[in-house]
Design a protein around this motif. Structure first.
Motif, mmCIF file in Angstrom:
data_model
loop_
_atom_site.group_PDB
_atom_site.id
_atom_site.type_symbol
_atom_site.label_atom_id
_atom_site.label_comp_id
_atom_site.label_asym_id
_atom_site.label_seq_id
_atom_site.Cartn_x
_atom_site.Cartn_y
_atom_site.Cartn_z
ATOM 1 N N ARG A 35 0.833 -1.208 0.000
ATOM 2 C CA ARG A 35 0.000 0.000 0.000
ATOM 3 C C ARG A 35 0.863 1.252 0.000
ATOM 4 O O ARG A 35 0.620 2.204 -0.752
ATOM 5 N N ILE A 36 1.874 1.262 0.840
ATOM 6 C CA ILE A 36 2.776 2.421 0.897
ATOM 7 C C ILE A 36 3.591 2.513 -0.389
ATOM 8 O O ILE A 36 3.793 3.608 -0.944
ATOM 9 N N ALA A 37 4.044 1.386 -0.892
ATOM 10 C CA ALA A 37 4.864 1.386 -2.104
ATOM 11 C C ALA A 37 4.099 1.935 -3.299
ATOM 12 O O ALA A 37 4.618 2.751 -4.074
ATOM 13 N N VAL A 38 2.838 1.518 -3.457
ATOM 14 C CA VAL A 38 2.053 1.956 -4.614
ATOM 15 C C VAL A 38 1.562 3.381 -4.453
ATOM 16 O O VAL A 38 1.777 4.239 -5.327
ATOM 17 N N PHE A 39 0.901 3.654 -3.333
ATOM 18 C CA PHE A 39 0.198 4.934 -3.199
ATOM 19 C C PHE A 39 1.139 6.106 -2.907
ATOM 20 O O PHE A 39 0.923 7.206 -3.406
ATOM 21 N N TYR A 40 2.154 5.898 -2.119
ATOM 22 C CA TYR A 40 3.071 6.995 -1.802
ATOM 23 C C TYR A 40 4.243 7.026 -2.770
ATOM 24 O O TYR A 40 4.403 7.976 -3.540
ATOM 25 N N LEU A 41 5.087 5.989 -2.722
ATOM 26 C CA LEU A 41 6.273 5.997 -3.579
ATOM 27 C C LEU A 41 5.895 5.984 -5.052
ATOM 28 O O LEU A 41 6.507 6.693 -5.866
ATOM 29 N N GLY A 42 4.875 5.207 -5.413
ATOM 30 C CA GLY A 42 4.476 5.124 -6.822
ATOM 31 C C GLY A 42 3.997 6.448 -7.374
ATOM 32 O O GLY A 42 4.429 6.883 -8.454
ATOM 33 N N SER A 43 3.107 7.114 -6.647
ATOM 34 C CA SER A 43 2.542 8.362 -7.168
ATOM 35 C C SER A 43 3.571 9.497 -7.177
ATOM 36 O O SER A 43 3.614 10.294 -8.122
ATOM 37 N N ILE A 44 4.421 9.576 -6.152
ATOM 38 C CA ILE A 44 5.458 10.621 -6.139
ATOM 39 C C ILE A 44 6.490 10.358 -7.229
ATOM 40 O O ILE A 44 6.992 11.292 -7.871
ATOM 41 N N PHE A 45 6.810 9.098 -7.458
ATOM 42 C CA PHE A 45 7.732 8.737 -8.540
ATOM 43 C C PHE A 45 7.182 9.216 -9.884
ATOM 44 O O PHE A 45 7.930 9.748 -10.713
ATOM 45 N N VAL A 46 5.891 9.053 -10.107
ATOM 46 C CA VAL A 46 5.274 9.492 -11.362
ATOM 47 C C VAL A 46 5.411 11.000 -11.524
ATOM 48 O O VAL A 46 5.767 11.501 -12.604
ATOM 49 N N VAL A 47 5.135 11.755 -10.442
ATOM 50 C CA VAL A 47 5.257 13.219 -10.510
ATOM 51 C C VAL A 47 6.681 13.615 -10.892
ATOM 52 O O VAL A 47 6.901 14.469 -11.761
ATOM 53 N N LEU A 48 7.668 12.983 -10.261
ATOM 54 C CA LEU A 48 9.069 13.348 -10.470
ATOM 55 C C LEU A 48 9.594 12.932 -11.839
ATOM 56 O O LEU A 48 10.597 13.490 -12.315
ATOM 57 N N THR A 49 8.958 11.974 -12.460
ATOM 58 C CA THR A 49 9.399 11.565 -13.798
ATOM 59 C C THR A 49 8.641 12.289 -14.906
ATOM 60 O O THR A 49 9.117 12.357 -16.042
ATOM 61 N N LEU A 50 7.493 12.848 -14.588
ATOM 62 C CA LEU A 50 6.751 13.628 -15.577
ATOM 63 C C LEU A 50 7.289 15.049 -15.687
ATOM 64 O O LEU A 50 7.232 15.661 -16.757
ATOM 65 N N LEU A 51 7.823 15.579 -14.587
ATOM 66 C CA LEU A 51 8.273 16.974 -14.544
ATOM 67 C C LEU A 51 9.623 17.085 -13.850
ATOM 68 O O LEU A 51 9.923 16.281 -12.959
ATOM 69 N N PRO A 52 10.447 18.073 -14.219
ATOM 70 C CA PRO A 52 11.631 18.362 -13.420
ATOM 71 C C PRO A 52 11.210 18.772 -12.011
ATOM 72 O O PRO A 52 10.195 19.456 -11.842
ATOM 73 N N TRP A 53 11.969 18.380 -10.998
ATOM 74 C CA TRP A 53 11.559 18.628 -9.609
ATOM 75 C C TRP A 53 11.419 20.122 -9.300
ATOM 76 O O TRP A 53 10.620 20.507 -8.442
ATOM 77 N N ASN A 54 12.182 20.973 -10.021
ATOM 78 C CA ASN A 54 12.150 22.417 -9.737
ATOM 79 C C ASN A 54 11.183 23.167 -10.647
ATOM 80 O O ASN A 54 11.225 24.402 -10.727
ATOM 81 N N ASP A 55 10.308 22.458 -11.322
ATOM 82 C CA ASP A 55 9.273 23.112 -12.127
ATOM 83 C C ASP A 55 8.351 23.912 -11.196
ATOM 84 O O ASP A 55 7.817 23.369 -10.224
#
Length: 478
Positions: A262-282
């Motif tokens: 649950r933690i791996a998918v919902f937290y790490l998974g979703s934050i990983f998606v954000v960080l790979t879709l956009l540069p972190w300093n966007d």
């Protein structure tokens, strides 16, 4: 009394001092599907949607390490709590276990601190929901929306525990489906497999193309931990709810075993998606919010309103669970004689009406403080409850150290869930939590929270110790 009875029987009549009390009067109104969704949705709070942008801005891609470290800590704490809850389901959960293992002062203190945390959360979530609703229907003032959502969810909790479970099933279900869809759609866009996507599909390059994976240095991981740790609060709710299910042991075992994915998918998974879709300093990550910015980068229309609807669902879910959790802790305290006796009473439907109304009353008062004195009184309430999550986890660790030998001695067949590498991993978890608390004292953003929380905790522990001395004196004189 034999060994089996020691763990089964929790002591005499309601309110009898000295021993934890059974959850007499509560009914097993929660179904397996309710508990499954409460367990899954319990780790998905509004903080994940709202607060993740600030964490990304502070640590960059390294925020993933922060989430992973806190996730490991939560998994370990939940394993300990699951061990105790599977062996002995109780409406007061860790408060009742602390009462038994560490002393009445500990059960009293952590029970009231936990109650205090959740009634303050009621005000925070009611206000957050009101802001969204006012944006949709400006004709209704914000304070009225806060009042409406609290009244509706209070009525739900007063109806029956099944009503709470049904509402939470759908609220949590929407959150789970939304994040699952976000992760799948986002990953497709990341690797250029989503038809019609506006995102360039840069793969994993955004994890390192703006200053590396640790753009703010390794120390930013600790700052990130302080910013994300409190968004994990709520994992333990299922152990309180299990006491009102037909098969609590199975529910707790299932919830404990599934917390890792649950933690791996919902937290790490979703934050990983954000960080790979956009540069972190966007800039859009902090200006629009991390999830809205990610959806906008894909080209999904009305991303802001979609996320507002999902956040509102998360807020209502957290509000619903917060009221349930606070009332059950108040109920447990009342049963053990650590709160007014009326808190430990139930109506003909098995609902602890007084405990619910008392909890929501304080929530209403906190909402008033938020509108009347947001920067003084309410800020104090918010900060003084801020570190309670860490206190709760620490008490769970110390309680499990004492409870494991008790269970092994009295009813070893109940150890269907076992903490890994006991006691070494328990002590390691204590060290991790203690380190975070100490680091908060030396961090400008966390110092006020931990010091005010320690102050409130000291007052509550002082009251508990005073009550204990008076009780022992009265027993000696009689």
């Amino acid at each position: 009394m034999n060994a089996q009875d020691t763990l089964t029987k929790e002591g005499g009549q309601p309110g009898e001092p000295g021993e934890p009390q059974p959850s007499d009067g509560l009914r097993a109104g929660l179904k397996n599907r309710h508990l499954s969704m409460i367990a899954i949705g319990g780790v998905i709070g509004a903080g994940l949607f709202v607060g993740s942008g600030a964490g990304i801005a502070a640590a960059g891609p390294a925020i993933l390490v922060s989430y992973a470290l806190v996730g490991v800590m939560v998994v370990l704490v939940m394993r300990m709590l699951g061990e105790m809850a599977a062996a002995h389901p109780a409406s007061g959960s860790f408060s009742e276990y602390a009462d038994r293992a560490l002393g009445r002062w500990a059960g009293f203190s952590i029970g009231w601190l936990y109650w205090f945390f959740w009634v303050v959360v009621l005000a925070v979530e009611a206000t957050a929901g009101a802001v969204i609703l006012e944006g949709w229907i400006p004709a209704v003032p914000q304070w009225a929306w806060a009042l409406i959502v609290m009244v509706v969810l209070t009525a739900t909790n007063l109806a029956s525990v099944g009503s709470y479970g049904e509402f939470e099933f759908w609220f949590a279900g929407i959150k789970v489906v939304a994040i699952g869809a976000f992760v799948v759609i986002g990953l497709l866009a990341v690797f250029g497999l989503l038809p019609g996507s506006d995102n360039p599909g840069a793969g994993l390059s955004h994890l390192t193309d703006s200053g590396g994976f640790f753009p703010e240095g390794y120390g930013a991981i600790l700052t990130g931990i302080l910013m994300v740790v409190f968004s994990f609060m709520g994992s333990e709710i299922v152990t309180l709810a299990a006491g009102e299910s037909a098969d609590p042991q199975r529910a707790v075992s299932k919830a404990t075993n599934s917390v890792i994915w649950r933690i791996a998918v919902f937290y790490l998974g979703s934050i990983f998606v954000v960080l790979t879709l956009l540069p972190w300093n966007d800039k859009s990550i902090t200006e629009d919010g991390s999830y809205i910015a990610a959806l906008n980068s894909i080209g999904i229309p009305h991303a802001g309103q979609i996320m507002n609807a999902i956040v509102l669902t998360a807020v209502l879910s957290c509000l619903n669970s917060g009221l349930y959790t606070a009332s059950r802790m108040a109920f447990s305290l009342g049963r053990r004689g650590d709160a007014p006796r009326s808190f430990g009473e139930t109506d003909r439907r098995g609902v602890p009406r007084v405990a619910i109304l008392s909890s929501v009353l304080f929530g209403f008062v906190a909402v008033f403080f938020n509108y009347r004195w947001p920067d003084t009184v309410f800020a104090f309430l918010l900060n003084s409850s801020g570190a309670v999550a860490l206190f709760v986890w620490l008490v769970i660790c110390f309680t499990q150290l004492r409870m494991r030998p008790m269970i092994e001695r009295e009813a070893p067949e109940r150890l269907v869930v076992r903490m890994w590498l006991f006691p070494g991993l328990t002590w390691a978890t204590i060290g991790m939590i203690s380190f975070v608390l100490v680091y908060m004292i030396f961090d400008d953003t966390g110092r006020e929270q931990v010091l005010l929380s320690l102050l409130v905790a000291a007052v509550v522990v002082g009251i508990a110790l005073t009550r204990e001395r008076r009780r022992k004196r009265a027993a000696a004189e009689s």
